[in-house]
Design a protein around this motif. Structure first.
Motif, PDB file in Angstrom:
ATOM      1  N   THR A 150       0.797  -1.231   0.000  1.00 47.09           N
ATOM      2  CA  THR A 150       0.000   0.000   0.000  1.00 47.09           C
ATOM      3  C   THR A 150       0.824   1.273   0.000  1.00 47.09           C
ATOM      4  O   THR A 150       0.242   2.366  -0.030  1.00 47.09           O
ATOM      5  N   GLY A 151       2.147   1.157   0.012  1.00 48.21           N
ATOM      6  CA  GLY A 151       2.953   2.374   0.088  1.00 48.21           C
ATOM      7  C   GLY A 151       2.588   3.168   1.322  1.00 48.21           C
ATOM      8  O   GLY A 151       2.503   2.589   2.418  1.00 48.21           O
ATOM      9  N   ASP A 152       2.370   4.497   1.169  1.00 46.28           N
ATOM     10  CA  ASP A 152       1.963   5.316   2.311  1.00 46.28           C
ATOM     11  C   ASP A 152       0.476   5.644   2.273  1.00 46.28           C
ATOM     12  O   ASP A 152      -0.001   6.457   3.082  1.00 46.28           O
ATOM     13  N   ALA A 153      -0.266   5.047   1.339  1.00 54.32           N
ATOM     14  CA  ALA A 153      -1.709   5.312   1.292  1.00 54.32           C
ATOM     15  C   ALA A 153      -2.346   4.807   2.572  1.00 54.32           C
ATOM     16  O   ALA A 153      -3.088   5.518   3.249  1.00 54.32           O
ATOM     17  N   LEU A 154      -2.026   3.578   2.906  1.00 56.33           N
ATOM     18  CA  LEU A 154      -2.520   3.013   4.167  1.00 56.33           C
ATOM     19  C   LEU A 154      -1.341   2.497   4.964  1.00 56.33           C
ATOM     20  O   LEU A 154      -0.559   1.685   4.462  1.00 56.33           O
ATOM     21  N   LEU A 155      -1.194   2.951   6.192  1.00 54.53           N
ATOM     22  CA  LEU A 155      -0.200   2.396   7.110  1.00 54.53           C
ATOM     23  C   LEU A 155      -0.956   1.587   8.166  1.00 54.53           C
ATOM     24  O   LEU A 155      -2.180   1.681   8.268  1.00 54.53           O
ATOM     25  N   ILE A 156      -0.251   0.791   8.949  1.00 47.12           N
ATOM     26  CA  ILE A 156      -0.908  -0.019   9.976  1.00 47.12           C
ATOM     27  C   ILE A 156      -1.455   0.927  11.047  1.00 47.12           C
ATOM     28  O   ILE A 156      -0.699   1.655  11.680  1.00 47.12           O
ATOM     29  N   ARG A 157      -2.773   0.954  11.162  1.00 43.53           N
ATOM     30  CA  ARG A 157      -3.456   1.871  12.092  1.00 43.53           C
ATOM     31  C   ARG A 157      -3.119   3.335  11.815  1.00 43.53           C
ATOM     32  O   ARG A 157      -3.102   4.164  12.734  1.00 43.53           O
ATOM     33  N   GLY A 158      -2.829   3.641  10.558  1.00 42.64           N
ATOM     34  CA  GLY A 158      -2.506   5.019  10.208  1.00 42.64           C
ATOM     35  C   GLY A 158      -2.605   5.228   8.712  1.00 42.64           C
ATOM     36  O   GLY A 158      -3.194   4.420   7.989  1.00 42.64           O
ATOM     37  N   CYS A 159      -2.013   6.332   8.244  1.00 43.36           N
ATOM     38  CA  CYS A 159      -1.928   6.587   6.804  1.00 43.36           C
ATOM     39  C   CYS A 159      -0.862   7.656   6.590  1.00 43.36           C
ATOM     40  O   CYS A 159      -0.430   8.313   7.535  1.00 43.36           O
ATOM     41  N   GLY A 160      -0.445   7.829   5.359  1.00 45.06           N
ATOM     42  CA  GLY A 160       0.531   8.854   5.036  1.00 45.06           C
ATOM     43  C   GLY A 160      -0.069  10.247   5.168  1.00 45.06           C
ATOM     44  O   GLY A 160      -1.291  10.428   5.098  1.00 45.06           O
ATOM     45  N   ARG A 161       0.790  11.251   5.343  1.00 40.90           N
ATOM     46  CA  ARG A 161       0.343  12.636   5.449  1.00 40.90           C
ATOM     47  C   ARG A 161      -0.148  13.119   4.083  1.00 40.90           C
ATOM     48  O   ARG A 161       0.184  12.546   3.041  1.00 40.90           O
ATOM     49  N   THR A 162      -0.914  14.174   4.089  1.00 37.47           N
ATOM     50  CA  THR A 162      -1.542  14.642   2.847  1.00 37.47           C
ATOM     51  C   THR A 162      -1.280  16.129   2.599  1.00 37.47           C
ATOM     52  O   THR A 162      -2.005  16.767   1.842  1.00 37.47           O
ATOM     53  N   ASP A 163      -0.206  16.650   3.224  1.00 37.33           N
ATOM     54  CA  ASP A 163      -0.010  18.100   3.186  1.00 37.33           C
ATOM     55  C   ASP A 163       1.060  18.573   2.201  1.00 37.33           C
ATOM     56  O   ASP A 163       1.446  19.740   2.236  1.00 37.33           O
ATOM     57  N   PHE A 164       1.566  17.707   1.343  1.00 40.09           N
ATOM     58  CA  PHE A 164       2.457  18.161   0.260  1.00 40.09           C
ATOM     59  C   PHE A 164       2.495  17.121  -0.838  1.00 40.09           C
ATOM     60  O   PHE A 164       1.774  16.112  -0.745  1.00 40.09           O
ATOM     61  N   GLN A 165       3.298  17.355  -1.881  1.00 39.89           N
ATOM     62  CA  GLN A 165       3.430  16.400  -2.996  1.00 39.89           C
ATOM     63  C   GLN A 165       2.084  16.073  -3.649  1.00 39.89           C
ATOM     64  O   GLN A 165       1.836  14.937  -4.049  1.00 39.89           O
ATOM     65  N   ASP A 194       6.578   1.434   8.941  1.00 40.68           N
ATOM     66  CA  ASP A 194       5.923   1.331  10.238  1.00 40.68           C
ATOM     67  C   ASP A 194       6.902   1.840  11.284  1.00 40.68           C
ATOM     68  O   ASP A 194       8.098   1.532  11.230  1.00 40.68           O
ATOM     69  N   TYR A 195       6.378   2.597  12.239  1.00 43.36           N
ATOM     70  CA  TYR A 195       7.241   3.252  13.219  1.00 43.36           C
ATOM     71  C   TYR A 195       7.145   2.598  14.601  1.00 43.36           C
ATOM     72  O   TYR A 195       7.789   3.036  15.545  1.00 43.36           O
ATOM     73  N   LYS A 196       6.321   1.542  14.698  1.00 42.87           N
ATOM     74  CA  LYS A 196       6.104   0.890  15.996  1.00 42.87           C
ATOM     75  C   LYS A 196       6.493  -0.586  16.007  1.00 42.87           C
ATOM     76  O   LYS A 196       6.113  -1.323  16.915  1.00 42.87           O
ATOM     77  N   GLY A 197       7.172  -1.033  14.960  1.00 40.79           N
ATOM     78  CA  GLY A 197       7.601  -2.429  14.937  1.00 40.79           C
ATOM     79  C   GLY A 197       6.534  -3.396  14.472  1.00 40.79           C
ATOM     80  O   GLY A 197       6.705  -4.609  14.591  1.00 40.79           O
ATOM     81  N   GLN A 198       5.442  -2.888  13.940  1.00 43.49           N
ATOM     82  CA  GLN A 198       4.410  -3.759  13.361  1.00 43.49           C
ATOM     83  C   GLN A 198       4.805  -4.080  11.919  1.00 43.49           C
ATOM     84  O   GLN A 198       5.443  -3.263  11.252  1.00 43.49           O
ATOM     85  N   THR A 199       4.388  -5.247  11.434  1.00 46.90           N
ATOM     86  CA  THR A 199       4.857  -5.672  10.118  1.00 46.90           C
ATOM     87  C   THR A 199       3.754  -5.837   9.081  1.00 46.90           C
ATOM     88  O   THR A 199       4.021  -5.736   7.891  1.00 46.90           O
ATOM     89  N   VAL A 200       2.554  -6.120   9.518  1.00 45.74           N
ATOM     90  CA  VAL A 200       1.485  -6.427   8.555  1.00 45.74           C
ATOM     91  C   VAL A 200       0.135  -6.206   9.222  1.00 45.74           C
ATOM     92  O   VAL A 200       0.027  -6.217  10.456  1.00 45.74           O
ATOM     93  N   THR A 201      -0.884  -5.996   8.417  1.00 47.19           N
ATOM     94  CA  THR A 201      -2.248  -5.911   8.928  1.00 47.19           C
ATOM     95  C   THR A 201      -3.155  -6.529   7.878  1.00 47.19           C
ATOM     96  O   THR A 201      -2.680  -7.097   6.897  1.00 47.19           O
ATOM     97  N   THR A 202      -4.467  -6.462   8.108  1.00 50.01           N
ATOM     98  CA  THR A 202      -5.415  -6.982   7.119  1.00 50.01           C
ATOM     99  C   THR A 202      -6.468  -5.915   6.833  1.00 50.01           C
ATOM    100  O   THR A 202      -6.666  -4.984   7.623  1.00 50.01           O
ATOM    101  N   VAL A 203      -7.175  -6.098   5.722  1.00 52.54           N
ATOM    102  CA  VAL A 203      -8.278  -5.195   5.383  1.00 52.54           C
ATOM    103  C   VAL A 203      -9.305  -5.171   6.515  1.00 52.54           C
ATOM    104  O   VAL A 203      -9.726  -4.100   6.969  1.00 52.54           O
ATOM    105  N   GLY A 204      -9.679  -6.357   7.000  1.00 56.09           N
ATOM    106  CA  GLY A 204     -10.701  -6.440   8.054  1.00 56.09           C
ATOM    107  C   GLY A 204     -10.312  -5.671   9.301  1.00 56.09           C
ATOM    108  O   GLY A 204     -11.136  -4.976   9.909  1.00 56.09           O
TER     109      GLY A 204
END
Ligand SMILES: [Fe+2]
Ligand SMILES: [Fe+2]
Lengths: 252, 252
Positions: A150-165, A194-204
């Motif tokens: 997902t790149g930075d579109a979706l992060l684990i329990r987060g998402c990328g910032r949207t304030d530039f680029q 990931d900044y908290k040591g998490q490696t993967v998540t799921t859609v659900g």
């Protein structure tokens, strides 16, 4: 295997998640070991860890065909340029919408072939205008559960910032809901960071527990407007370099 | 499911690899989602990341039954004590040979049941005298490829040091060759640490490419005698705490 059509041959997936500590970036190595060439790709390689990654490719006897990016990164320099320098037959790949330089441009809906492994290009703009998510193929012979990078579109329990680029919270919300949350619930989601040591998540899991994207769009916009993030320290170096897909060192 | 004997019910494995940056430790969450209780275990939890891990357990609706360690760690404090404090029904588990305190002691050959998921206890002394490797069950209903949680006995392209805590290079060499390299080549090996951002390896890969353990025993001993490693900075705090399996804070 000889009598089967290549398109229906089952993929024997080799998969490795690799971490770069300084920018907390995940690079992914995928290969189809069932194909005689053992073709492989690196998704979001980082300049700092190119030697580690290419050494692994070599030890595993893989044929690296693409160094591909989910988007023009602002927090690290892509490894693409260094990889091409060491392995001139590898081709760089990025979305056409990224407006970056590369050997191959991909468009929404396109399918990238890595042996018999398919990677579907899904447009997921919002963090940057050219962000895409690469999703493994559906159905027989393809890995189950499906995997999305997902790149930075979706992060684990987060998402990328949207304030530039070319970032846009409205676009990001729509991208994640239509292109990622629409995948089967068991789909494995592999982010670029990931900044908290998490490696993967799921859609659900993200539909239920993502503290930003599980909210309605208005709440999401409010959250994104109030992040108060600092200007990224690598921005002025990384973006120009990554716009030329790591060819930054071609004049060195 | 109601008509199937529990022992042959297929496991629906939930698996998460979790990283703790300060000590570069991997914690593993495993659960059997096919079992109505969704029983789960944490292997090698770290005190620093207990909140992250228990939050994930809660979000996923799992029932954590064991907090288990591969050995008495010398580089971080186990999360076991903090986990038991927050969830008094969780039981701590370690090898009897570790001589540490715990609720449950396991012996070589024993099988730990996590729903229908089996974890076989293999003795792999040499880094410490009480090190064990936990290996998922063999055959029908169990995850394929098998997965082994090797602690510090085998690291990716490396191994744990053998110069204290009852460490013994001769023993470690024998442990890895008889208990780990004897597993099927495709077996996935998950170590307790990685310092280069690698996440997983296989038996086949380490037999070929482990720079220490692919050598003959004499060469291995020479390598291990000449590592020249510093005294670990956490040693004097971590070992006494971990000998009481994280109950270090019971007098707080
Ligand atoms: Fe980014
Ligand atoms: Fe250790």
């Amino acid at each position: 295997f000889a009598t089967m059509a290549p398109s229906s041959s089952p993929v024997h997936l080799l998969f490795r998640q690799l971490f770069e500590k300084e920018s907390s970036t995940y690079t992914y190595l995928l290969a189809d070991l069932a194909h005689p060439d053992k073709p492989a790709v690196l998704v979001d390689p980082v300049d700092q860890t190119v030697d580690r990654d290419l050494n692994l490719v070599k030890q595993l006897g893989l044929k690296l065909i693409y160094a591909m990016n989910t988007h023009v990164h602002a927090d690290h320099i892509t490894g693409t340029g260094l990889i091409k320098k060491q392995m001139p037959n590898v081709r760089s790949l990025i979305s056409r919408a990224s407006c970056a330089k590369a050997d191959i441009f991909v468009d929404p809906g396109e399918k990238i072939h890595v042996g018999n492994l398919l990677l579907e290009v899904r447009p997921t703009p919002g963090h940057t205008a050219g962000c895409v998510t690469y999703v493994t193929g559906e159905g027989e012979g393809q890995p189950y559960p499906r995997m999305a990078f997902t790149g930075d579109a979706l992060l684990i329990r987060g998402c990328g910032r949207t304030d530039f680029q070319g970032g846009d919270a409205h676009e990001l919300y729509k991208s994640v809901h239509t292109q990622i949350f629409s995948l089967p619930r068991e789909t494995l989601l592999y982010p670029a960071h990931d900044y908290k040591g998490q490696t993967v998540t799921t859609v659900g899991e993200e539909i239920l527990h993502n503290p930003r994207l599980s909210k309605d769009e208005e709440s999401f916009n409010t959250i994104m407007e109030n992040l108060g993030l600092a200007y990224p320290k690598m921005f002025d170096v990384a973006v120009p370099a990554n716009m030329v897909c790591g060819i930054q060192d071609s004049h060195a």
